[in-house]
Design an enzyme around this catalytic site. Structure first.
Site, PDB file in Angstrom:
ATOM      1  N   ASP A  90       0.809  -1.217   0.000  1.00  0.00           N
ATOM      2  CA  ASP A  90       0.000   0.000   0.000  1.00  0.00           C
ATOM      3  C   ASP A  90       0.842   1.266   0.000  1.00  0.00           C
ATOM      4  O   ASP A  90       0.394   2.317   0.474  1.00  0.00           O
ATOM      5  CB  ASP A  90      -0.936  -0.004   1.213  1.00  0.00           C
ATOM      6  CG  ASP A  90      -2.011  -1.068   1.098  1.00  0.00           C
ATOM      7  OD1 ASP A  90      -2.551  -1.234  -0.014  1.00  0.00           O
ATOM      8  OD2 ASP A  90      -2.298  -1.730   2.101  1.00  0.00           O
ATOM      9  N   GLU A  91       2.053   1.192  -0.521  1.00  0.00           N
ATOM     10  CA  GLU A  91       2.950   2.341  -0.502  1.00  0.00           C
ATOM     11  C   GLU A  91       3.272   2.847  -1.908  1.00  0.00           C
ATOM     12  O   GLU A  91       4.223   3.604  -2.100  1.00  0.00           O
ATOM     13  CB  GLU A  91       4.243   1.982   0.240  1.00  0.00           C
ATOM     14  CG  GLU A  91       4.015   1.590   1.699  1.00  0.00           C
ATOM     15  CD  GLU A  91       5.296   1.264   2.419  1.00  0.00           C
ATOM     16  OE1 GLU A  91       6.367   1.659   1.922  1.00  0.00           O
ATOM     17  OE2 GLU A  91       5.231   0.623   3.485  1.00  0.00           O
TER      18      GLU A  91
END
Length: 287
Positions: free
Chosen positions: A232-233
């Protein structure tokens, strides 16, 4: 929404004098009319320069090889990364989903209404629950269960890649509750857009809205980003929030969060489809 003889030119390079003039000169030499032009520099001195130019030229397809050759020449001069996208060619999109339907339905509805200029080629899910919803929009639904056992994940992704490779330009994770492996993202050969609620990393896992209610959060929201090996980065495309109060239940918080998620994801997909997003390291520039 089809735009014949129209193209979108994206460029990125170290900022320096003469970039806009050089690009405009090439376009003028090819009798291409500039419909719109957006640009941004990260710094007045020594920054990174980005530009999105929408052009129209009668008979663009015939002139395109010569135009690209001249663009390549100035790209070499300025150390420029560039791409030219046919505005009349819709991006082929596959949507991955599990059981939550709000993001999927938003994309299907907007596409049917002509508000999203994409072709949804298929909906892929690890559950059969949303088959009827997808087929109601005339979109093929493919159920590939996640299975169990040590080789189940690899087999599921192998079957997914067989469907996708060479057949899609974008994959959208519309609340797909499976983690993509690094190998899948590497082998896919197309970008992936993901959506998630704003509670990461504070409330990871199940029932985030119940835990947010317990903590008395006052803002909930959503983030749409490109999926990378860092989960999720990846580079963020769009975000939004809405205020909530102590009076709202966990279920109401989830409903409010779902509304934000579907709108944020739709905007991110729209911007990508319109070639407005340029990735800059771990960030993005939206033009």
């Amino acid at each position: 929404m089809a735009q014949p003889d129209t193209a979108r030119l994206l460029i990125a390079c170290d900022d320096q004098p003469g970039i806009v003039a050089a690009v405009a000169g090439v376009l003028a030499a090819h009798e291409a009319n500039i419909i719109s032009l957006d640009q941004h520099s990260t710094d007045a001195a020594g920054g990174r320069f980005f530009q999105r130019t929408v052009i129209h030229r009668d008979g663009l397809a015939a002139d395109r090889p010569a135009l690209e050759a001249d663009l390549a020449a100035i790209a070499e001069r300025f150390g420029m990364e560039w791409s030219l996208h046919d505005a009349a060619k819709r991006k082929r999109v596959a949507i991955f989903v599990s059981k939550y339907d709000h993001c999927l339905m938003e994309l299907l509805w907007r596409t049917q209404r002509g508000q999203l200029d994409i072709d949804i080629t298929m909906v892929v899910s690890n559950h059969p629950d949303l088959a009827e919803a997808a087929r109601g929009f005339g979109v093929p639904f493919v159920h590939i269960p996640s299975g169990s056992g040590p080789d189940a994940k690899a087999e599921m992704e192998r079957r997914q890649l067989e469907l996708l490779q060479g057949n899609v330009d974008l994959v959208v994770l519309a609340r797909y509750m499976q983690i993509l492996t690094d190998e899948f993202i590497r082998d896919l050969g197309a970008p992936v857009i993901n959506i998630h609620h704003s509670f990461l990393p504070a409330f990871i896992g199940a029932n985030p809205y119940a835990r947010a209610k317990e903590r008395g959060v006052k803002l909930i929201g959503a983030t749409a980003h490109y999926a990378t090996a860092d989960l999720d980065e990846g580079p963020i495309i769009e975000q939004d929030v809405t205020r909530v109060t102590h009076a709202e239940s966990a279920a109401e918080l989830q409903r409010r969060g779902s509304d934000v998620e579907r709108l944020v994801l739709a905007r991110a997909v729209q911007w990508h489809a319109e070639d407005r997003v340029i990735v800059h390291g771990r960030s993005t520039v939206i033009l």
